[in-house]
Structures are given as structure tokens and as C-alpha cells.
Design a protein around this motif. Sequence first.
Motif, PDB file in Angstrom:
ATOM      1  N   THR A  24      -0.225  -4.100  -5.630  1.00 17.22           N
ATOM      2  CA  THR A  24       0.267  -2.807  -5.176  1.00 17.22           C
ATOM      3  C   THR A  24      -0.819  -1.789  -5.470  1.00 17.22           C
ATOM      4  OG1 THR A  24       2.573  -3.372  -5.588  1.00 17.22           O
ATOM      5  CG2 THR A  24       2.043  -1.022  -5.467  1.00 17.22           C
ATOM      6  N   VAL A  25      -1.209  -1.033  -4.415  1.00 11.32           N
ATOM      7  CA  VAL A  25      -2.237  -0.005  -4.571  1.00 11.32           C
ATOM      8  C   VAL A  25      -1.687   1.326  -4.083  1.00 11.32           C
ATOM      9  CG1 VAL A  25      -4.161  -1.647  -4.368  1.00 11.32           C
ATOM     10  CG2 VAL A  25      -3.320  -0.469  -2.323  1.00 11.32           C
ATOM     11  N   VAL A  85      -7.141   3.232   1.895  1.00 13.99           N
ATOM     12  CA  VAL A  85      -7.649   1.931   1.464  1.00 13.99           C
ATOM     13  C   VAL A  85      -9.093   1.802   1.928  1.00 13.99           C
ATOM     14  CG1 VAL A  85      -7.326  -0.567   1.558  1.00 13.99           C
ATOM     15  CG2 VAL A  85      -5.335   0.947   1.564  1.00 13.99           C
ATOM     16  N   THR A  86     -10.003   1.682   0.958  1.00 11.96           N
ATOM     17  CA  THR A  86     -11.439   1.615   1.241  1.00 11.96           C
ATOM     18  C   THR A  86     -12.058   0.272   0.885  1.00 11.96           C
ATOM     19  OG1 THR A  86     -12.003   2.495  -0.941  1.00 11.96           O
ATOM     20  CG2 THR A  86     -11.693   4.103   0.840  1.00 11.96           C
ATOM     21  N   LYS A  87     -11.262  -0.604   0.224  1.00 11.95           N
ATOM     22  CA  LYS A  87     -11.784  -1.910  -0.175  1.00 11.95           C
ATOM     23  C   LYS A  87     -10.666  -2.939  -0.188  1.00 11.95           C
ATOM     24  CE  LYS A  87     -11.520  -0.762  -5.055  1.00 11.95           C
ATOM     25  NZ  LYS A  87     -12.237  -0.579  -6.292  1.00 11.95           N
ATOM     26  N   ARG A  88     -11.009  -4.183  -0.411  1.00 10.25           N
ATOM     27  CA  ARG A  88     -10.075  -5.314  -0.363  1.00 10.25           C
ATOM     28  C   ARG A  88      -8.913  -5.112  -1.331  1.00 10.25           C
ATOM     29  NH1 ARG A  88      -8.840 -10.002  -2.759  1.00 10.25           N
ATOM     30  NH2 ARG A  88      -8.409 -11.775  -1.402  1.00 10.25           N
ATOM     31  N   VAL A  89      -7.711  -5.514  -0.854  1.00 13.89           N
ATOM     32  CA  VAL A  89      -6.505  -5.500  -1.675  1.00 13.89           C
ATOM     33  C   VAL A  89      -6.061  -6.956  -1.826  1.00 13.89           C
ATOM     34  CG1 VAL A  89      -4.107  -4.733  -1.854  1.00 13.89           C
ATOM     35  CG2 VAL A  89      -5.831  -3.206  -0.840  1.00 13.89           C
ATOM     36  N   VAL A 112       0.876  -1.168   0.000  1.00 14.84           N
ATOM     37  CA  VAL A 112       0.000   0.000   0.000  1.00 14.84           C
ATOM     38  C   VAL A 112       0.914   1.219   0.000  1.00 14.84           C
ATOM     39  CG1 VAL A 112      -1.742   1.304   1.283  1.00 14.84           C
ATOM     40  CG2 VAL A 112      -1.848  -1.200   1.217  1.00 14.84           C
ATOM     41  N   GLY A 113       0.824   2.040  -1.044  1.00 16.97           N
ATOM     42  CA  GLY A 113       1.698   3.201  -1.173  1.00 16.97           C
ATOM     43  C   GLY A 113       1.467   4.233  -0.089  1.00 16.97           C
ATOM     44  N   ALA A 173      -7.384   4.253  -2.762  1.00 15.73           N
ATOM     45  CA  ALA A 173      -6.322   3.409  -3.291  1.00 15.73           C
ATOM     46  C   ALA A 173      -6.802   2.651  -4.525  1.00 15.73           C
ATOM     47  CB  ALA A 173      -5.845   2.435  -2.217  1.00 15.73           C
ATOM     48  N   ARG A 174      -5.967   2.638  -5.554  1.00  9.33           N
ATOM     49  CA  ARG A 174      -6.299   1.925  -6.791  1.00  9.33           C
ATOM     50  C   ARG A 174      -5.125   1.032  -7.182  1.00  9.33           C
ATOM     51  NH1 ARG A 174      -4.183   6.525  -7.808  1.00  9.33           N
ATOM     52  NH2 ARG A 174      -2.925   6.955  -9.627  1.00  9.33           N
ATOM     53  N   LEU A 175      -5.430  -0.024  -7.869  1.00 11.47           N
ATOM     54  CA  LEU A 175      -4.436  -1.017  -8.278  1.00 11.47           C
ATOM     55  C   LEU A 175      -3.492  -0.437  -9.333  1.00 11.47           C
ATOM     56  CD1 LEU A 175      -3.650  -4.063  -8.092  1.00 11.47           C
ATOM     57  CD2 LEU A 175      -5.180  -4.432 -10.033  1.00 11.47           C
TER      58      LEU A 175
END
Length: 184
Positions: free
Chosen positions: A173-174, A164-168, A158-159, A179-181
Motif C-alpha cells: 500500500t502506497v 506513483v513515480t516508481k515500482r510498487v 495506491v491511495g 507515493a511512499r510505502l
Amino acid sequence: MAQSEREKMAAGAWYNCVDAELDALRAVAADAVFEHRSLRPVERGDIAPRLRTLLGSAGEGARIEAPFHCAYGFNIHLGEGVFLNAGCTILDTATVSIGAGTMFGPGVQIYCPEHHKDPVQRRAGLEIGRPVTIGRNVWIGGSAILLGGIEIGDDAIVGAGSVVTKRVAAGATVVGNPARLISG
């Protein structure tokens, strides 16, 4: 028989956070965090004695740098070799599980509580705790924010500064807010 607010919180139900029993539990956590922050590093070790006792579990070699803040402590579970850098905050109104070998940069924040959307209920102190599960060997960059109800898979990144609002997924790498993939 009516459930206490602590029992409702533990069950993942809506509860009133303005409660004498919960206030007392937060005071115990505040004292443990104060000791952790106040002891000289050589006296504190990896985790100050009162904070280590308060945590739900802490594997061998888990380390929390000072300062650190948590709401209750007993909902936090750290795997072996977990490293939380300075300035981390975990509002653990629900279970927070952090897998072995995971590392947090400075200022990472985990927010399990979700306040009620209805303003009258929110003013009355109604909230619900959402668990956070972080896998093994995850790297969370500095100042990232993890919202309740999320899961981060093993070996993910996670940068810094991400929200982060949803599953990773495992190995992903988000970055960003939200956060986006970017890979994985």
C-alpha cells in the motif's frame, strides 16, 4: 529505410509527437471517446462499441465509466472485470496493461509520454513513451497519477491523490506525493 514517428513510438524510441499520422490516430481515438461519452448508458454498455474496437484488448466484464479520455486507445489492454471510474485519462503512447479485477477510482490518470528535457527538443515535439503495467486485483484510489515506466504488483493499493513515480510491490500500500510505502 527511415522509421515513421508511429514506428518510433511503438519501438519505445524518441519520436516527434507533432506528426500528421499520429494526429490522425489521435482524432480516431477522440471520436471513439466522444461516442463513449455521448451515448446514453443503456446504449453504451460497459464500453461504447467504437471505443471497445479501438482498445488493444478488453476482457469480459471490463467497464469504463464516462467521461474517459485516451490518446490512442490501441495501446490499452484491460483484463477481465477491470473497472475504470468516471474521469479517468490514459495517455497511452506506450503499452498500458491493467490486470483482471483491478479497479480505478474517479479521475485516475496514467501518463506514458515523457517530453524531452532539452527545451529546444521539447518545443520541437520530441517525446518518448514509457509503458505502465498494473497487476491483478489492484485498487487505485481517486485522482491518483501513475507516471510512465512504472509497474504495480498484484493486490497492491495506491491511495487517493498519490503520485506513483516508481515500482510498487505486490500487496503493498502506497500513499502520497511521491507515493511512499505504508504497508506491505
